[in-house]
Design a protein around this motif. Structure first.
Motif, PDB file in Angstrom:
ATOM      1  N   SER A  37       0.834  -1.212   0.000  1.00  0.00           N
ATOM      2  CA  SER A  37       0.000   0.000   0.000  1.00  0.00           C
ATOM      3  C   SER A  37       0.867   1.260   0.000  1.00  0.00           C
ATOM      4  CB  SER A  37      -0.969   0.000   1.173  1.00  0.00           C
ATOM      5  OG  SER A  37      -0.310   0.189   2.408  1.00  0.00           O
ATOM      6  N   ARG A  38       2.028   1.208   0.643  1.00  0.00           N
ATOM      7  CA  ARG A  38       2.951   2.351   0.607  1.00  0.00           C
ATOM      8  C   ARG A  38       3.498   2.559  -0.801  1.00  0.00           C
ATOM      9  NH1 ARG A  38       5.599   4.716   4.737  1.00  0.00           N
ATOM     10  NH2 ARG A  38       7.613   4.529   3.709  1.00  0.00           N
ATOM     11  N   PHE A  39       3.873   1.456  -1.471  1.00  0.00           N
ATOM     12  CA  PHE A  39       4.352   1.576  -2.844  1.00  0.00           C
ATOM     13  C   PHE A  39       3.271   2.217  -3.715  1.00  0.00           C
ATOM     14  CE2 PHE A  39       4.628   0.155  -7.209  1.00  0.00           C
ATOM     15  CZ  PHE A  39       5.916   0.526  -7.542  1.00  0.00           C
ATOM     16  N   SER A  40       2.049   1.740  -3.590  1.00  0.00           N
ATOM     17  CA  SER A  40       0.946   2.338  -4.352  1.00  0.00           C
ATOM     18  C   SER A  40       0.775   3.804  -3.991  1.00  0.00           C
ATOM     19  CB  SER A  40      -0.360   1.582  -4.104  1.00  0.00           C
ATOM     20  OG  SER A  40      -0.291   0.292  -4.658  1.00  0.00           O
ATOM     21  N   GLY A  41       0.958   4.133  -2.715  1.00  0.00           N
ATOM     22  CA  GLY A  41       0.882   5.529  -2.283  1.00  0.00           C
ATOM     23  C   GLY A  41       1.948   6.389  -2.944  1.00  0.00           C
ATOM     24  N   PHE A  42       3.166   5.854  -3.033  1.00  0.00           N
ATOM     25  CA  PHE A  42       4.223   6.582  -3.737  1.00  0.00           C
ATOM     26  C   PHE A  42       3.889   6.716  -5.220  1.00  0.00           C
ATOM     27  CE2 PHE A  42       7.050   5.647  -0.103  1.00  0.00           C
ATOM     28  CZ  PHE A  42       7.731   6.853  -0.007  1.00  0.00           C
ATOM     29  N   ALA A  43       3.445   5.608  -5.839  1.00  0.00           N
ATOM     30  CA  ALA A  43       3.149   5.617  -7.274  1.00  0.00           C
ATOM     31  C   ALA A  43       2.024   6.593  -7.617  1.00  0.00           C
ATOM     32  CB  ALA A  43       2.780   4.210  -7.737  1.00  0.00           C
ATOM     33  N   LEU A  44       1.030   6.703  -6.730  1.00  0.00           N
ATOM     34  CA  LEU A  44      -0.120   7.581  -6.964  1.00  0.00           C
ATOM     35  C   LEU A  44       0.064   8.960  -6.340  1.00  0.00           C
ATOM     36  CD1 LEU A  44      -2.940   4.942  -6.366  1.00  0.00           C
ATOM     37  CD2 LEU A  44      -1.961   5.694  -8.550  1.00  0.00           C
ATOM     38  N   LYS A  45       1.246   9.172  -5.740  1.00  0.00           N
ATOM     39  CA  LYS A  45       1.601  10.460  -5.127  1.00  0.00           C
ATOM     40  C   LYS A  45       0.648  10.865  -4.001  1.00  0.00           C
ATOM     41  CE  LYS A  45       3.993  12.042  -9.273  1.00  0.00           C
ATOM     42  NZ  LYS A  45       5.262  11.501  -8.921  1.00  0.00           N
ATOM     43  N   LEU A  46       0.368   9.897  -3.121  1.00  0.00           N
ATOM     44  CA  LEU A  46      -0.497  10.121  -1.956  1.00  0.00           C
ATOM     45  C   LEU A  46       0.381  10.387  -0.734  1.00  0.00           C
ATOM     46  CD1 LEU A  46      -3.038   7.208  -2.579  1.00  0.00           C
ATOM     47  CD2 LEU A  46      -3.196   9.597  -3.325  1.00  0.00           C
ATOM     48  N   GLY A  47       0.978  11.564  -0.709  1.00  0.00           N
ATOM     49  CA  GLY A  47       1.932  11.917   0.342  1.00  0.00           C
ATOM     50  C   GLY A  47       1.380  11.820   1.746  1.00  0.00           C
ATOM     51  N   ASP A  48       0.144  12.233   1.963  1.00  0.00           N
ATOM     52  CA  ASP A  48      -0.439  12.167   3.313  1.00  0.00           C
ATOM     53  C   ASP A  48      -0.520  10.724   3.794  1.00  0.00           C
ATOM     54  OD1 ASP A  48      -0.696  14.918   3.373  1.00  0.00           O
ATOM     55  OD2 ASP A  48      -2.819  14.907   2.834  1.00  0.00           O
TER      56      ASP A  48
ATOM     57  N   PRO B 286       5.968   7.367  13.850  1.00  0.00           N
ATOM     58  CA  PRO B 286       6.243   8.749  14.274  1.00  0.00           C
ATOM     59  C   PRO B 286       7.698   9.023  14.646  1.00  0.00           C
ATOM     60  CG  PRO B 286       4.223   7.968  15.283  1.00  0.00           C
ATOM     61  CD  PRO B 286       4.833   6.782  14.577  1.00  0.00           C
ATOM     62  N   SER B 287       8.421   8.016  15.102  1.00  0.00           N
ATOM     63  CA  SER B 287       9.820   8.241  15.512  1.00  0.00           C
ATOM     64  C   SER B 287      10.764   8.451  14.331  1.00  0.00           C
ATOM     65  CB  SER B 287      10.320   7.073  16.365  1.00  0.00           C
ATOM     66  OG  SER B 287      10.446   5.892  15.587  1.00  0.00           O
ATOM     67  N   THR B 288      10.360   8.038  13.138  1.00  0.00           N
ATOM     68  CA  THR B 288      11.223   8.184  11.961  1.00  0.00           C
ATOM     69  C   THR B 288      10.519   8.928  10.817  1.00  0.00           C
ATOM     70  OG1 THR B 288      10.542   5.992  11.152  1.00  0.00           O
ATOM     71  CG2 THR B 288      12.579   6.107  12.460  1.00  0.00           C
ATOM     72  N   ARG B 289       9.313   9.370  11.045  1.00  0.00           N
ATOM     73  CA  ARG B 289       8.513  10.053  10.008  1.00  0.00           C
ATOM     74  C   ARG B 289       9.140  11.402   9.656  1.00  0.00           C
ATOM     75  NH1 ARG B 289       2.970  10.715  12.325  1.00  0.00           N
ATOM     76  NH2 ARG B 289       2.829   8.501  11.783  1.00  0.00           N
ATOM     77  N   PRO B 290       9.293  11.678   8.357  1.00  0.00           N
ATOM     78  CA  PRO B 290       9.801  13.000   7.980  1.00  0.00           C
ATOM     79  C   PRO B 290       8.771  14.082   8.289  1.00  0.00           C
ATOM     80  CG  PRO B 290       9.167  11.767   6.028  1.00  0.00           C
ATOM     81  CD  PRO B 290       9.004  10.838   7.193  1.00  0.00           C
ATOM     82  N   PRO B 291       9.224  15.282   8.630  1.00  0.00           N
ATOM     83  CA  PRO B 291       8.284  16.354   8.974  1.00  0.00           C
ATOM     84  C   PRO B 291       7.391  16.749   7.797  1.00  0.00           C
ATOM     85  CG  PRO B 291      10.567  17.140   9.067  1.00  0.00           C
ATOM     86  CD  PRO B 291      10.611  15.686   8.765  1.00  0.00           C
ATOM     87  N   THR B 292       7.910  16.641   6.580  1.00  0.00           N
ATOM     88  CA  THR B 292       7.122  16.918   5.369  1.00  0.00           C
ATOM     89  C   THR B 292       7.504  15.884   4.320  1.00  0.00           C
ATOM     90  OG1 THR B 292       8.766  18.425   4.453  1.00  0.00           O
ATOM     91  CG2 THR B 292       7.023  19.407   5.808  1.00  0.00           C
ATOM     92  N   LEU B 293       6.639  15.724   3.336  1.00  0.00           N
ATOM     93  CA  LEU B 293       6.914  14.782   2.264  1.00  0.00           C
ATOM     94  C   LEU B 293       6.276  15.308   0.987  1.00  0.00           C
ATOM     95  CD1 LEU B 293       8.150  12.009   1.551  1.00  0.00           C
ATOM     96  CD2 LEU B 293       5.921  11.008   2.032  1.00  0.00           C
ATOM     97  N   ASN B 294       7.103  15.649   0.028  1.00  0.00           N
ATOM     98  CA  ASN B 294       6.624  16.144  -1.256  1.00  0.00           C
ATOM     99  C   ASN B 294       6.935  15.079  -2.305  1.00  0.00           C
ATOM    100  OD1 ASN B 294       6.130  17.399  -3.691  1.00  0.00           O
ATOM    101  ND2 ASN B 294       7.175  19.292  -3.154  1.00  0.00           N
ATOM    102  N   LEU B 295       5.905  14.509  -2.915  1.00  0.00           N
ATOM    103  CA  LEU B 295       6.094  13.445  -3.899  1.00  0.00           C
ATOM    104  C   LEU B 295       6.006  13.941  -5.336  1.00  0.00           C
ATOM    105  CD1 LEU B 295       4.067  10.557  -2.203  1.00  0.00           C
ATOM    106  CD2 LEU B 295       6.508  11.087  -2.044  1.00  0.00           C
ATOM    107  N   ASP B 296       5.991  15.253  -5.533  1.00  0.00           N
ATOM    108  CA  ASP B 296       5.857  15.803  -6.882  1.00  0.00           C
ATOM    109  C   ASP B 296       6.997  15.394  -7.803  1.00  0.00           C
ATOM    110  OD1 ASP B 296       3.497  17.025  -6.193  1.00  0.00           O
ATOM    111  OD2 ASP B 296       4.424  18.970  -5.777  1.00  0.00           O
TER     112      ASP B 296
END
Length: 152
Positions: free
Chosen positions: A40-51, A59-69
């Motif tokens: 599901s994460r791969f699909s999220g990257f492929a479909l640019k579903l950053g949220d 949460p301990s390793t999550r980046p503060p922002t994520l721009n998949l553009d």
């Protein structure tokens, strides 16, 4: 969520329609295994579903922002190995993307953790490279056809 993808094959490589595969996780369902979350994460990257991708990160390793553009054109996911032991899990995968021209890959040993019934991506060891498929190999795009009859 992205209803325009509902009738397309899911990017995760399961050969199912997106509506019957990863869309449920992007809509809020809980992944039952680390491999399911990775798909599901791969699909999220492929479909640019950053949220979604950020929310699936621990949460301990999550980046503060994520721009998949500017992310690559992800086309195929190959799960090489996966497993879990209690509330920890791992997935070894190869994610294929298009280069212009050619193909690249990101291969990673990912670690996952389950907290309060939810799996989260914790961290990974990525390695990138160039794919050079021969004419008679399966196409890197995941179509199931030979490379020479597909994307060559």
């Amino acid at each position: 969520m992205p209803t325009q993808y509902t009738n397309l094959h899911c990017p995760c490589g399961n050969q199912a329609l997106y509506a019957h595969c990863c869309q449920r996780y992007h809509d809020g369902a809980t992944a039952s295994t680390p491999e399911t979350l990775m798909r599901s994460r791969f699909s999220g990257f492929a479909l640019k579903l950053g949220d979604y991708v950020r929310a699936s990160w621990h949460p301990s390793t999550r980046p503060p922002t994520l721009n998949l553009d500017d992310t690559p054109d992800w086309v195929n996911l190959r799960i090489l190995d996966s497993g879990q032991n209690g509330d920890t899990g791992q997935v070894h995968f190869q994610a294929i993307y298009r280069l212009h021209p050619g193909w690249g890959y990101l291969q990673e040993y990912s670690q996952f953790v389950r907290e309060n019934g939810h799996w989260y991506y914790l961290q990974g060891e990525p390695h990138e490279g160039i794919l050079k498929p021969s004419r008679n190999e399966l196409c890197p795009c995941g179509s199931g056809r030979k490379f020479k009859a597909c994307c060559l």
